[in-house]
Write an enzyme that holds these catalytic residues in place. Structure first.
Site, PDB file in Angstrom:
ATOM      1  N   GLU A  80      10.517  81.325  30.502  1.00 34.10           N
ATOM      2  CA  GLU A  80       9.275  82.105  30.559  1.00 34.10           C
ATOM      3  C   GLU A  80       9.309  83.268  29.583  1.00 34.10           C
ATOM      4  OE1 GLU A  80       7.031  84.879  33.914  1.00 34.10           O
ATOM      5  OE2 GLU A  80       8.162  83.111  34.551  1.00 34.10           O
ATOM      6  N   HIS A 107      11.205  87.556  29.936  1.00 28.78           N
ATOM      7  CA  HIS A 107      10.401  88.746  30.247  1.00 28.78           C
ATOM      8  C   HIS A 107       9.862  89.460  29.020  1.00 28.78           C
ATOM      9  CE1 HIS A 107       9.489  92.140  33.154  1.00 28.78           C
ATOM     10  NE2 HIS A 107       9.319  91.076  33.922  1.00 28.78           N
ATOM     11  N   ASP A 140      -2.027  85.133  35.739  1.00 24.40           N
ATOM     12  CA  ASP A 140      -1.905  85.922  36.959  1.00 24.40           C
ATOM     13  C   ASP A 140      -3.320  86.140  37.485  1.00 24.40           C
ATOM     14  OD1 ASP A 140      -1.802  88.219  38.740  1.00 24.40           O
ATOM     15  OD2 ASP A 140       0.263  88.477  38.041  1.00 24.40           O
ATOM     16  N   HIS A 161       1.342  83.030  37.826  1.00 22.02           N
ATOM     17  CA  HIS A 161       2.256  84.168  37.950  1.00 22.02           C
ATOM     18  C   HIS A 161       1.831  85.001  39.151  1.00 22.02           C
ATOM     19  CE1 HIS A 161       3.448  88.373  36.784  1.00 22.02           C
ATOM     20  NE2 HIS A 161       4.561  87.760  36.438  1.00 22.02           N
ATOM     21  N   GLU A 210       1.414  85.643  31.854  1.00 20.15           N
ATOM     22  CA  GLU A 210       1.156  86.798  32.724  1.00 20.15           C
ATOM     23  C   GLU A 210       0.493  87.947  31.982  1.00 20.15           C
ATOM     24  OE1 GLU A 210       4.964  89.359  33.558  1.00 20.15           O
ATOM     25  OE2 GLU A 210       5.596  87.284  33.205  1.00 20.15           O
ATOM     26  N   ASP A 236      13.517  83.675  33.094  1.00 19.79           N
ATOM     27  CA  ASP A 236      12.506  84.589  32.577  1.00 19.79           C
ATOM     28  C   ASP A 236      13.152  85.525  31.565  1.00 19.79           C
ATOM     29  OD1 ASP A 236      10.318  86.170  32.136  1.00 19.79           O
ATOM     30  OD2 ASP A 236      10.066  86.819  34.216  1.00 19.79           O
TER      31      ASP A 236
END
Length: 385
Positions: A211, A187, A260, A287, A237, A185
Protein backbone atom coordinates in the site's frame (compact mmCIF):
# COMPACT_ATOMS: atom_id res chain seq x y z
CA UNK A 1 -49.34 11.71 -6.71
CA UNK A 2 -46.82 14.09 -5.16
CA UNK A 3 -44.04 12.43 -3.23
CA UNK A 4 -43.84 13.85 0.29
CA UNK A 5 -40.61 15.61 1.22
CA UNK A 6 -38.67 15.49 4.46
CA UNK A 7 -36.84 18.81 4.88
CA UNK A 8 -33.56 18.88 6.77
CA UNK A 9 -34.00 20.81 10.00
CA UNK A 10 -30.69 20.31 11.79
CA UNK A 11 -27.10 19.28 10.98
CA UNK A 12 -24.91 18.69 14.03
CA UNK A 13 -21.33 17.52 14.39
CA UNK A 14 -19.48 15.96 17.32
CA UNK A 15 -15.74 15.75 17.88
CA UNK A 16 -15.32 12.58 19.95
CA UNK A 17 -12.31 10.58 21.15
CA UNK A 18 -10.06 9.22 19.95
CA UNK A 19 -9.99 11.35 16.74
CA UNK A 20 -13.41 11.12 15.09
CA UNK A 21 -16.00 13.59 13.81
CA UNK A 22 -19.59 12.32 13.71
CA UNK A 23 -22.38 14.06 11.79
CA UNK A 24 -26.04 13.89 12.81
CA UNK A 25 -28.83 15.03 10.48
CA UNK A 26 -32.43 15.42 11.63
CA UNK A 27 -35.46 16.28 9.52
CA UNK A 28 -38.47 18.38 10.44
CA UNK A 29 -40.49 15.21 11.07
CA UNK A 30 -37.88 13.79 13.47
CA UNK A 31 -36.08 11.30 11.21
CA UNK A 32 -32.36 10.97 12.02
CA UNK A 33 -29.27 9.77 10.20
CA UNK A 34 -25.62 9.52 11.28
CA UNK A 35 -22.39 9.75 9.29
CA UNK A 36 -18.68 10.17 9.89
CA UNK A 37 -16.54 13.01 8.53
CA UNK A 38 -13.36 12.18 10.41
CA UNK A 39 -10.21 13.70 8.90
CA UNK A 40 -7.31 12.75 11.08
CA UNK A 41 -5.50 15.80 12.42
CA UNK A 42 -7.77 18.30 10.64
CA UNK A 43 -11.12 17.81 12.37
CA UNK A 44 -11.52 21.51 13.13
CA UNK A 45 -11.21 22.36 9.44
CA UNK A 46 -13.96 19.91 8.55
CA UNK A 47 -16.14 21.33 11.31
CA UNK A 48 -15.68 24.73 9.71
CA UNK A 49 -16.60 23.37 6.28
CA UNK A 50 -19.85 22.04 7.73
CA UNK A 51 -20.97 25.65 8.28
CA UNK A 52 -21.34 26.06 4.52
CA UNK A 53 -23.10 22.69 4.38
CA UNK A 54 -25.75 23.96 6.77
CA UNK A 55 -26.33 27.06 4.67
CA UNK A 56 -26.82 24.91 1.57
CA UNK A 57 -28.88 22.04 2.93
CA UNK A 58 -31.09 23.21 5.79
CA UNK A 59 -34.64 23.17 4.43
CA UNK A 60 -33.88 20.88 1.47
CA UNK A 61 -35.31 17.38 1.05
CA UNK A 62 -33.22 14.83 2.96
CA UNK A 63 -34.14 12.07 0.51
CA UNK A 64 -32.60 13.83 -2.49
CA UNK A 65 -29.18 12.45 -1.67
CA UNK A 66 -27.59 12.87 -5.07
CA UNK A 67 -28.90 16.41 -5.38
CA UNK A 68 -27.36 17.23 -1.99
CA UNK A 69 -24.04 15.69 -3.08
CA UNK A 70 -23.96 17.66 -6.32
CA UNK A 71 -24.96 20.85 -4.53
CA UNK A 72 -22.13 20.57 -2.02
CA UNK A 73 -19.55 19.51 -4.59
CA UNK A 74 -20.34 21.86 -7.46
CA UNK A 75 -21.80 25.05 -5.98
CA UNK A 76 -18.83 25.96 -3.81
CA UNK A 77 -16.70 26.74 -6.90
CA UNK A 78 -13.63 25.18 -5.23
CA UNK A 79 -13.85 21.42 -5.48
CA UNK A 80 -12.22 18.36 -4.02
CA UNK A 81 -9.50 18.04 -1.44
CA UNK A 82 -9.56 16.32 1.95
CA UNK A 83 -11.44 18.96 3.96
CA UNK A 84 -14.35 19.68 1.64
CA UNK A 85 -14.72 16.04 0.60
CA UNK A 86 -14.66 14.83 4.21
CA UNK A 87 -17.49 17.23 5.05
CA UNK A 88 -19.46 15.94 2.06
CA UNK A 89 -18.67 12.37 3.10
CA UNK A 90 -20.14 12.70 6.58
CA UNK A 91 -23.31 14.34 5.28
CA UNK A 92 -23.70 11.79 2.48
CA UNK A 93 -23.37 8.86 4.89
CA UNK A 94 -25.91 10.44 7.23
CA UNK A 95 -28.42 10.96 4.42
CA UNK A 96 -28.08 7.35 3.26
CA UNK A 97 -28.51 6.21 6.87
CA UNK A 98 -31.61 8.37 7.24
CA UNK A 99 -33.16 7.12 4.02
CA UNK A 100 -32.44 3.48 4.80
CA UNK A 101 -34.01 3.86 8.22
CA UNK A 102 -37.06 5.58 6.74
CA UNK A 103 -37.56 2.65 4.37
CA UNK A 104 -36.60 -0.01 6.90
CA UNK A 105 -33.78 -1.49 4.79
CA UNK A 106 -29.96 -1.51 4.88
CA UNK A 107 -28.20 0.89 2.55
CA UNK A 108 -26.85 -2.05 0.51
CA UNK A 109 -30.42 -2.80 -0.57
CA UNK A 110 -30.64 0.73 -1.96
CA UNK A 111 -27.38 0.18 -3.87
CA UNK A 112 -28.84 -2.78 -5.75
CA UNK A 113 -28.74 -5.44 -3.08
CA UNK A 114 -25.92 -7.46 -1.64
CA UNK A 115 -23.70 -9.72 -3.73
CA UNK A 116 -22.18 -11.52 -0.73
CA UNK A 117 -23.24 -12.67 2.73
CA UNK A 118 -20.02 -12.09 4.64
CA UNK A 119 -17.23 -9.55 4.29
CA UNK A 120 -13.56 -10.35 4.76
CA UNK A 121 -11.77 -7.97 7.13
CA UNK A 122 -8.25 -7.29 8.32
CA UNK A 123 -6.77 -5.57 11.37
CA UNK A 124 -3.71 -3.44 11.94
CA UNK A 125 -0.64 -4.57 13.87
CA UNK A 126 2.54 -2.94 15.00
CA UNK A 127 1.76 0.75 15.10
CA UNK A 128 3.96 3.41 13.61
CA UNK A 129 7.13 1.82 14.90
CA UNK A 130 6.38 -1.92 14.88
CA UNK A 131 8.58 -4.21 16.94
CA UNK A 132 6.93 -7.39 18.22
CA UNK A 133 4.82 -7.88 15.11
CA UNK A 134 4.64 -11.67 15.29
CA UNK A 135 3.03 -11.61 18.72
CA UNK A 136 0.63 -8.92 17.52
CA UNK A 137 -0.35 -11.08 14.54
CA UNK A 138 -1.03 -14.09 16.77
CA UNK A 139 -3.21 -11.91 19.01
CA UNK A 140 -5.23 -10.84 15.97
CA UNK A 141 -5.74 -14.49 15.01
CA UNK A 142 -7.18 -15.12 18.47
CA UNK A 143 -9.63 -12.26 17.81
CA UNK A 144 -10.88 -14.05 14.69
CA UNK A 145 -8.84 -12.36 11.94
CA UNK A 146 -6.92 -14.25 9.29
CA UNK A 147 -5.34 -11.18 7.66
CA UNK A 148 -3.47 -8.16 9.01
CA UNK A 149 -1.75 -5.03 7.75
CA UNK A 150 1.55 -3.72 9.05
CA UNK A 151 3.93 -0.85 8.43
CA UNK A 152 6.72 -2.06 6.19
CA UNK A 153 9.27 0.38 7.57
CA UNK A 154 9.85 3.01 10.17
CA UNK A 155 10.30 6.57 8.94
CA UNK A 156 13.00 6.79 6.28
CA UNK A 157 15.19 9.40 4.71
CA UNK A 158 15.09 9.80 0.93
CA UNK A 159 17.80 7.15 0.78
CA UNK A 160 18.32 4.87 3.74
CA UNK A 161 20.63 2.09 2.58
CA UNK A 162 20.50 -1.74 2.68
CA UNK A 163 19.87 -2.09 6.43
CA UNK A 164 16.38 -0.59 6.05
CA UNK A 165 15.58 -3.07 3.28
CA UNK A 166 16.78 -6.03 5.33
CA UNK A 167 14.74 -4.84 8.31
CA UNK A 168 11.56 -4.70 6.20
CA UNK A 169 12.15 -8.23 4.91
CA UNK A 170 12.78 -9.62 8.39
CA UNK A 171 9.67 -7.97 9.81
CA UNK A 172 7.37 -9.28 7.08
CA UNK A 173 8.86 -12.76 7.37
CA UNK A 174 8.09 -12.93 11.07
CA UNK A 175 4.42 -12.17 10.46
CA UNK A 176 4.09 -14.46 7.44
CA UNK A 177 5.47 -17.30 9.60
CA UNK A 178 2.35 -17.00 11.79
CA UNK A 179 0.25 -18.12 8.81
CA UNK A 180 -1.57 -14.80 8.45
CA UNK A 181 -2.09 -13.02 5.15
CA UNK A 182 -0.25 -9.70 5.35
CA UNK A 183 -0.72 -6.38 3.62
CA UNK A 184 2.35 -4.14 3.82
CA UNK A 185 1.78 -0.40 4.16
CA UNK A 186 4.69 1.84 3.14
CA UNK A 187 2.44 4.77 4.10
CA UNK A 188 3.88 7.12 1.51
CA UNK A 189 6.89 7.54 3.80
CA UNK A 190 9.22 5.79 1.34
CA UNK A 191 10.60 7.80 -1.56
CA UNK A 192 11.29 6.45 -5.03
CA UNK A 193 15.03 5.71 -4.54
CA UNK A 194 14.15 3.26 -1.73
CA UNK A 195 10.72 2.07 -2.79
CA UNK A 196 11.96 0.07 -5.76
CA UNK A 197 14.44 -1.83 -3.58
CA UNK A 198 11.96 -2.53 -0.79
CA UNK A 199 9.16 -3.72 -3.07
CA UNK A 200 11.54 -6.06 -4.92
CA UNK A 201 12.93 -7.46 -1.67
CA UNK A 202 9.46 -8.11 -0.19
CA UNK A 203 8.06 -9.79 -3.30
CA UNK A 204 9.39 -13.33 -2.57
CA UNK A 205 7.56 -13.32 0.78
CA UNK A 206 4.18 -12.99 -0.93
CA UNK A 207 2.55 -9.97 0.73
CA UNK A 208 -1.18 -9.66 0.13
CA UNK A 209 -0.57 -6.17 -1.26
CA UNK A 210 1.80 -3.21 -0.90
CA UNK A 211 0.00 0.00 0.00
CA UNK A 212 1.15 3.51 -0.89
CA UNK A 213 4.62 2.47 -2.05
CA UNK A 214 5.22 6.18 -2.66
CA UNK A 215 2.97 9.21 -2.19
CA UNK A 216 -0.05 9.38 -4.49
CA UNK A 217 1.16 12.74 -5.80
CA UNK A 218 3.60 10.73 -7.94
CA UNK A 219 1.39 8.68 -10.29
CA UNK A 220 4.21 8.16 -12.78
CA UNK A 221 6.44 6.63 -10.09
CA UNK A 222 3.64 4.36 -8.87
CA UNK A 223 3.03 3.18 -12.44
CA UNK A 224 6.74 2.39 -12.79
CA UNK A 225 6.75 0.41 -9.55
CA UNK A 226 3.60 -1.47 -10.51
CA UNK A 227 5.22 -2.49 -13.80
CA UNK A 228 8.23 -3.92 -11.95
CA UNK A 229 6.46 -6.20 -9.45
CA UNK A 230 3.91 -8.98 -9.30
CA UNK A 231 2.73 -7.84 -5.84
CA UNK A 232 -0.65 -6.05 -6.07
CA UNK A 233 -0.26 -2.30 -5.55
CA UNK A 234 -2.94 -0.71 -3.35
CA UNK A 235 -3.58 3.01 -3.06
CA UNK A 236 -6.28 5.60 -2.51
CA UNK A 237 -6.58 6.95 1.03
CA UNK A 238 -5.27 10.33 -0.17
CA UNK A 239 -7.46 10.42 -3.27
CA UNK A 240 -10.75 12.23 -2.77
CA UNK A 241 -12.93 11.61 -5.83
CA UNK A 242 -13.35 9.50 -8.95
CA UNK A 243 -11.39 12.20 -10.80
CA UNK A 244 -8.44 11.68 -8.48
CA UNK A 245 -8.53 7.93 -9.16
CA UNK A 246 -8.83 8.40 -12.91
CA UNK A 247 -5.11 8.86 -13.79
CA UNK A 248 -4.09 5.83 -11.72
CA UNK A 249 -6.67 3.62 -13.41
CA UNK A 250 -5.78 4.91 -16.86
CA UNK A 251 -2.07 4.23 -16.26
CA UNK A 252 -2.68 0.74 -14.89
CA UNK A 253 -0.84 1.92 -11.79
CA UNK A 254 -2.92 0.19 -9.11
CA UNK A 255 -4.47 -3.23 -8.57
CA UNK A 256 -6.52 -2.38 -5.47
CA UNK A 257 -8.42 0.89 -5.04
CA UNK A 258 -8.62 2.09 -1.44
CA UNK A 259 -10.96 5.07 -1.22
CA UNK A 260 -11.68 6.24 2.30
CA UNK A 261 -15.44 6.75 2.47
CA UNK A 262 -15.01 9.48 5.08
CA UNK A 263 -12.62 11.41 2.80
CA UNK A 264 -13.75 10.51 -0.73
CA UNK A 265 -17.34 11.69 -0.95
CA UNK A 266 -19.10 9.12 1.21
CA UNK A 267 -21.20 6.22 0.03
CA UNK A 268 -22.31 7.96 -3.17
CA UNK A 269 -18.82 8.62 -4.49
CA UNK A 270 -17.41 5.42 -2.99
CA UNK A 271 -19.87 3.35 -5.01
CA UNK A 272 -18.96 5.28 -8.15
CA UNK A 273 -15.23 4.76 -7.55
CA UNK A 274 -15.90 1.05 -7.04
CA UNK A 275 -17.75 0.79 -10.36
CA UNK A 276 -15.06 2.81 -12.14
CA UNK A 277 -12.36 0.51 -10.73
CA UNK A 278 -14.35 -2.55 -11.80
CA UNK A 279 -14.26 -1.30 -15.40
CA UNK A 280 -10.44 -1.48 -15.21
CA UNK A 281 -10.49 -4.91 -13.48
CA UNK A 282 -9.22 -3.28 -10.28
CA UNK A 283 -10.32 -4.56 -6.88
CA UNK A 284 -11.87 -2.52 -4.06
CA UNK A 285 -10.62 -2.48 -0.46
CA UNK A 286 -11.85 0.69 1.29
CA UNK A 287 -9.44 2.42 3.64
CA UNK A 288 -10.86 2.78 7.16
CA UNK A 289 -8.72 3.25 10.28
CA UNK A 290 -11.63 5.29 11.65
CA UNK A 291 -14.79 4.91 13.70
CA UNK A 292 -17.90 2.73 13.56
CA UNK A 293 -19.94 4.92 11.21
CA UNK A 294 -17.15 5.08 8.65
CA UNK A 295 -16.76 1.31 8.88
CA UNK A 296 -20.50 0.71 8.54
CA UNK A 297 -20.56 2.88 5.41
CA UNK A 298 -17.69 0.83 3.97
CA UNK A 299 -19.45 -2.43 4.79
CA UNK A 300 -22.62 -1.27 3.01
CA UNK A 301 -20.65 -0.54 -0.17
CA UNK A 302 -18.66 -3.76 0.23
CA UNK A 303 -21.87 -5.77 0.43
CA UNK A 304 -23.02 -4.46 -2.96
CA UNK A 305 -19.75 -4.05 -4.90
CA UNK A 306 -18.77 -7.08 -7.04
CA UNK A 307 -15.06 -6.17 -7.05
CA UNK A 308 -14.72 -5.79 -3.27
CA UNK A 309 -11.98 -7.98 -1.73
CA UNK A 310 -11.23 -7.02 1.90
CA UNK A 311 -12.09 -4.33 4.46
CA UNK A 312 -9.83 -2.55 6.95
CA UNK A 313 -11.18 -2.55 10.51
CA UNK A 314 -9.81 -0.36 13.31
CA UNK A 315 -10.61 -2.61 16.27
CA UNK A 316 -7.79 -2.11 18.78
CA UNK A 317 -5.71 0.03 16.43
CA UNK A 318 -2.99 1.99 18.21
CA UNK A 319 -4.78 5.32 17.64
CA UNK A 320 -7.65 4.09 19.81
CA UNK A 321 -7.49 3.68 23.57
CA UNK A 322 -9.40 2.50 26.60
CA UNK A 323 -11.51 5.64 26.48
CA UNK A 324 -12.76 5.03 22.94
CA UNK A 325 -12.31 2.09 20.59
CA UNK A 326 -14.24 0.99 17.51
CA UNK A 327 -17.23 -0.40 19.42
CA UNK A 328 -17.43 2.21 22.20
CA UNK A 329 -20.26 4.33 20.78
CA UNK A 330 -22.46 1.47 19.54
CA UNK A 331 -25.54 0.22 21.36
CA UNK A 332 -25.06 -3.26 19.84
CA UNK A 333 -21.36 -4.05 19.22
CA UNK A 334 -22.22 -7.64 18.26
CA UNK A 335 -23.14 -6.61 14.71
CA UNK A 336 -19.40 -6.15 14.02
CA UNK A 337 -18.28 -9.48 15.49
CA UNK A 338 -15.36 -11.06 13.63
CA UNK A 339 -15.56 -14.78 12.88
CA UNK A 340 -13.36 -16.76 10.52
CA UNK A 341 -11.74 -13.59 9.23
CA UNK A 342 -15.08 -12.07 8.24
CA UNK A 343 -18.03 -10.07 9.53
CA UNK A 344 -21.62 -10.62 8.50
CA UNK A 345 -23.26 -8.22 6.07
CA UNK A 346 -25.08 -5.64 8.18
CA UNK A 347 -28.81 -6.39 8.18
CA UNK A 348 -30.11 -3.41 10.17
CA UNK A 349 -31.78 -0.42 8.56
CA UNK A 350 -29.64 2.41 7.22
CA UNK A 351 -25.95 1.95 7.95
CA UNK A 352 -26.84 -1.05 10.08
CA UNK A 353 -25.32 0.25 13.33
CA UNK A 354 -27.00 2.26 16.07
CA UNK A 355 -25.15 5.06 17.83
CA UNK A 356 -25.43 5.65 21.58
CA UNK A 357 -26.36 9.31 21.20
CA UNK A 358 -26.16 10.15 24.89
CA UNK A 359 -22.62 8.81 25.05
CA UNK A 360 -21.60 10.73 21.93
CA UNK A 361 -22.99 13.99 23.28
CA UNK A 362 -21.21 13.50 26.58
CA UNK A 363 -17.89 12.63 24.91
CA UNK A 364 -18.10 15.64 22.60
CA UNK A 365 -18.17 18.03 25.57
CA UNK A 366 -14.39 17.61 25.65
CA UNK A 367 -13.66 17.87 21.92
CA UNK A 368 -10.47 16.12 20.86
CA UNK A 369 -7.50 17.91 19.27
CA UNK A 370 -5.74 14.90 17.79
CA UNK A 371 -2.51 15.48 15.87
CA UNK A 372 -0.15 13.01 14.28
CA UNK A 373 3.41 12.89 15.64
CA UNK A 374 6.26 14.91 14.14
CA UNK A 375 9.19 12.80 13.01
CA UNK A 376 12.66 14.10 12.20
CA UNK A 377 15.79 12.31 11.11
CA UNK A 378 19.12 12.44 12.89
CA UNK A 379 20.04 15.44 10.76
CA UNK A 380 16.93 17.31 11.97
CA UNK A 381 15.07 17.14 8.65
CA UNK A 382 11.35 16.39 8.58
CA UNK A 383 10.26 12.90 7.62
CA UNK A 384 6.95 11.55 6.35
CA UNK A 385 4.68 10.20 9.08
Amino acid sequence: MTRPTSPIAKIEHFLVPPRWLFVRIETADGAVGWGEASLEGHAEAVAGALEAVRDRLIGTDAHRIEDAWQTLYRLGFYRGGPVLMSAISGVDQALWDLRGRALGVPVSDLLGGRVRDRIRVYAWIGGDRPSDVAAAARARREQGFDAVKMNGTEDLDWFAGPAAVADAVERLGLVRDTGMDVGVDLHGRVHKPMARQIVRALEPLGPMFIEEPVLSEHPEAIAQLAAQTTVPVALGERLYSRWDFKPFLERGAIDIAQPDLSHAGGISEGRRIAAMAEAYDVALAPHCPLGPLALAACLQVAAAAPNFVIQEMSLGIHYNNAEADLLTYLTDPAVLAVEGGTVAVLEGAGLGVTIDEARVREAAKDAHRWRNPVWRGRDGSLREW
